[in-house]
Design an enzyme around this catalytic site. Structure first.
Site, PDB file in Angstrom:
ATOM      1  N   ASP A  93       0.840  -1.195   0.000  1.00 32.27           N
ATOM      2  CA  ASP A  93       0.000   0.000   0.000  1.00 32.27           C
ATOM      3  C   ASP A  93       0.876   1.247   0.000  1.00 32.27           C
ATOM      4  OD1 ASP A  93      -2.113   1.697   0.116  1.00 32.27           O
ATOM      5  OD2 ASP A  93      -3.029   0.813   1.901  1.00 32.27           O
ATOM      6  N   ASP A  94       0.843   1.971  -1.085  1.00 33.80           N
ATOM      7  CA  ASP A  94       1.562   3.255  -1.211  1.00 33.80           C
ATOM      8  C   ASP A  94       3.085   3.107  -1.240  1.00 33.80           C
ATOM      9  OD1 ASP A  94      -1.036   4.107  -0.933  1.00 33.80           O
ATOM     10  OD2 ASP A  94      -0.661   5.506   0.709  1.00 33.80           O
ATOM     11  N   CYS A 129      -5.979   3.988  -3.928  1.00 35.16           N
ATOM     12  CA  CYS A 129      -6.221   2.590  -3.539  1.00 35.16           C
ATOM     13  C   CYS A 129      -7.376   1.865  -4.233  1.00 35.16           C
ATOM     14  CB  CYS A 129      -6.472   2.518  -2.032  1.00 35.16           C
ATOM     15  SG  CYS A 129      -5.084   3.059  -1.031  1.00 35.16           S
ATOM     16  N   ARG A 160      -7.042  -1.229  -6.948  1.00 38.19           N
ATOM     17  CA  ARG A 160      -7.313  -2.610  -6.530  1.00 38.19           C
ATOM     18  C   ARG A 160      -8.469  -3.233  -7.312  1.00 38.19           C
ATOM     19  NH1 ARG A 160      -4.746  -3.279  -1.184  1.00 38.19           N
ATOM     20  NH2 ARG A 160      -3.356  -1.482  -1.064  1.00 38.19           N
ATOM     21  N   LYS A 193      -5.525  -5.989   3.040  1.00 41.39           N
ATOM     22  CA  LYS A 193      -6.448  -4.908   2.667  1.00 41.39           C
ATOM     23  C   LYS A 193      -7.226  -5.208   1.391  1.00 41.39           C
ATOM     24  CE  LYS A 193      -6.251   0.013   1.404  1.00 41.39           C
ATOM     25  NZ  LYS A 193      -5.373   1.203   1.363  1.00 41.39           N
ATOM     26  N   HIS A 225     -10.474  -3.171   0.227  1.00 45.43           N
ATOM     27  CA  HIS A 225     -10.799  -1.823  -0.262  1.00 45.43           C
ATOM     28  C   HIS A 225     -11.573  -1.783  -1.583  1.00 45.43           C
ATOM     29  CE1 HIS A 225      -9.451   2.586   0.540  1.00 45.43           C
ATOM     30  NE2 HIS A 225     -10.733   2.352   0.720  1.00 45.43           N
ATOM     31  N   SER A 239      -8.440   1.128   4.420  1.00 44.56           N
ATOM     32  CA  SER A 239      -7.141   1.664   4.835  1.00 44.56           C
ATOM     33  C   SER A 239      -6.980   1.711   6.351  1.00 44.56           C
ATOM     34  CB  SER A 239      -6.941   3.079   4.278  1.00 44.56           C
ATOM     35  OG  SER A 239      -7.051   3.051   2.872  1.00 44.56           O
ATOM     36  N   HIS A 256       1.189   2.416   4.081  1.00 44.95           N
ATOM     37  CA  HIS A 256       0.182   3.476   4.217  1.00 44.95           C
ATOM     38  C   HIS A 256       0.288   4.097   5.616  1.00 44.95           C
ATOM     39  CE1 HIS A 256      -3.752   5.430   4.157  1.00 44.95           C
ATOM     40  NE2 HIS A 256      -3.896   5.088   2.890  1.00 44.95           N
ATOM     41  N   ASP A 262       0.054  -0.799  -4.813  1.00 47.92           N
ATOM     42  CA  ASP A 262      -1.209  -0.309  -5.402  1.00 47.92           C
ATOM     43  C   ASP A 262      -1.114   1.072  -6.029  1.00 47.92           C
ATOM     44  OD1 ASP A 262      -1.029   1.157  -3.002  1.00 47.92           O
ATOM     45  OD2 ASP A 262      -3.187   1.081  -2.630  1.00 47.92           O
ATOM     46  N   ASN A 263      -0.205   1.883  -5.512  1.00 47.87           N
ATOM     47  CA  ASN A 263      -0.028   3.234  -6.070  1.00 47.87           C
ATOM     48  C   ASN A 263       1.266   3.808  -5.537  1.00 47.87           C
ATOM     49  OD1 ASN A 263      -2.518   3.644  -3.812  1.00 47.87           O
ATOM     50  ND2 ASN A 263      -0.726   4.918  -3.504  1.00 47.87           N
ATOM     51  N   LYS A 270       1.539   9.581  -5.391  1.00 47.51           N
ATOM     52  CA  LYS A 270       0.132   9.289  -5.104  1.00 47.51           C
ATOM     53  C   LYS A 270      -0.744  10.512  -5.394  1.00 47.51           C
ATOM     54  CE  LYS A 270      -2.777   7.380  -1.420  1.00 47.51           C
ATOM     55  NZ  LYS A 270      -2.856   6.912  -0.020  1.00 47.51           N
TER      56      LYS A 270
END
Ligand code: MG
Length: 454
Positions: free
Chosen positions: A12-13, A52, A56, A110, A112, A135, A200, A252-253, A270
């Protein structure tokens, strides 16, 4: 070839520049560096969004977010607790396809893609679920909210088993759950989707990582991820599954680019459609099938996972609907002369088409509520610093035409184009949050004194 086990690890991130094998000097990632050395590393790999939920949803369905109604969510960029929107029950996920091919399927971490019962992973092809449905900054925190947030739920399948779990130990619990699953399913093909909470915000990381990291809590979170990958790789080797298991690692990003995170050498991160927002690390390891130490510079995307993994499992991707992803097996296995199956890649922010790439050329068409025309040659200018639109009117015209065709197909809120081939997100009436704030409940508030939101 028999069906390989598949472990898909999604962070995540985590940014393009956060791993040693992608140039980081700040974070120690020996397990991921070794995974890259034993497999293939993609330099031009894209998620379909720089936030996110759309990212996803796109990865699960093989489609651009707008195509599945995942551009925005009642005005929000991502899904929030208790929203009545999620992945439409009629969408076909990669888990659903693999399950249909006899795979045991599990998601840890996660999700989401919607927190209402109809949208949970267990309704989208996963046999079981263990993790946070959204998140880690969407629970009770020190930062003031107008109304108290619902406590962060930890789910097993569809049941909330803990509220406000200790985040510093959560990755360990995810690893334990994953190892248990791999051992239990060792004699049949399995699909494990391990969706990390890290990196994240807020960054709660176990002390053993904080103690040795030189890049603060962010670096500790990256090193915790690296450790977890090491454990999973060790486990599949120990079970003799090395050559039967494809392991994919991505994020994811892009990173926000602050607090220790890095998208270097890319611009932006992001929430943007600069390269740093959507171009991510992607490593694949499958001894015997994927050549060791390979690097792929062709355009590949997370939307390609669905058709690619479907083929590996012996299935065809859905034929009754448009799937944007392509079969990238030739790129993965380093087939001689293999080139990207994507004539173009489209960068959306929410519902707006902001840029398009074809080959080395990237044209920005929209930013900050205004039309732009900026052309960058990523082969020579990875940092998107020199707009050469004036020198290449033919390239600009070609990319504008590709953008126009995409607007007709998938739509673009910037120009008001609806798109003729979009499917709706799922919706439910009277949505409820999974948890409710209870003043009598002994939440571990002391653990949640970081105000950070990401
Ligand atoms: Mg993210």
């Amino acid at each position: 070839m028999s069906q390989p086990n598949i472990i898909l690890i999604n962070c995540d991130d985590l940014g393009y520049g956060d791993l040693g094998c992608y140039g980081s000097q700040a974070n120690k990632t020996p397990h991921l560096d070794r995974m890259a050395a034993e497999g293939i590393r993609f330099s031009d790999f894209y998620m379909a969004s720089s936030v996110c939920s759309p990212s996803r949803g796109a990865m699960m369905t093989g489609c651009y977010p707008r195509r599945i109604g995942f551009g925005t969510f009642e005005g929000f960029g991502v899904l929030f607790p208790g929203q009545g929107i999620g992945l439409h029950p009629d969408e076909i996920t990669v888990a659903e396809i693999l399950k249909g091919q006899g795979y045991a399927t599990k998601i840890v971490g996660k999700w989401h893609c919607g927190d209402q019962p109809a949208f949970l992973p267990t309704r989208h092809g996963f046999d079981s679920y263990y993790g946070l449905p959204y998140s880690n900054d969407m629970g009770i925190q020190a930062s003031p909210l107008a109304t108290p947030a619902p406590p962060l739920p930890l789910l097993r399948d569809e049941e909330v088993i803990e509220e406000q779990p200790d985040q510093a130990s959560l990755t360990s619990r995810y690893v334990e759950e994953s190892v248990r699953f791999i051992r239990d399913q060792r004699n049949r093909p399995f699909f494990l989707y391990f969706a990390h909470m890290h990196v994240h915000l807020p960054h709660y990381v176990a002390w053993r990582f904080l103690k040795t990291a030189i890049n603060g809590p962010y670096g500790a979170a990256v090193e915790c991820i690296d450790w977890s990958v090491g454990v999973l790789l060790h486990e599949i080797k120990r079970l003799g599954l090395d050559e039967k298991t494809l392991v994919i690692f991505t994020s994811d990003n892009g990173s926000r680019g602050d607090r220790g995170g890095s998208n270097r050498p890319l611009r932006g991160g992001k929430f943007t459609t600069w390269e740093g927002g959507l171009r991510l690390p992607c490593i694949m390891r499958w001894p015997g099938a994927i050549p060791a130490g390979a690097v792929c510079h062709e355009i590949a995307t997370a939307m390609d996972f669905l058709p690619t993994l479907a083929r590996l499992a012996g299935a065809a991707p859905p034929a009754d609907r448009i799937i944007d992803g392509k079969d990238i097996r030739p790129l993965m296995v380093g087939a001689p002369g293999a080139t990207s199956p994507h004539e173009a890649f489209f960068y959306y922010l929410g519902d707006r088409l902001q840029a398009v790439r074809s080959g080395p050329w990237k044209l920005h068409v929209w930013r900050d509520s205004a039309t732009v025309q900026e052309l960058y040659n990523l082969a020579h200018d990875l940092g998107e610093t020199r707009n050469v639109a004036a020198d290449h009117p033919d390239v600009v015209a070609d990319l504008e035409a590709k953008a126009a065709a995409m607007r007709k197909d998938v739509g673009d809120a910037a120009t008001g184009a609806e798109g003729s081939n979009c499917r709706p997100a799922g919706r439910v009436e009277n949505p409820q949050t999974l948890t409710h704030h209870d003043p009598e409940h002994p939440y571990l508030m002391a653990m949640y004194d970081l105000p950070d939101r990401g």
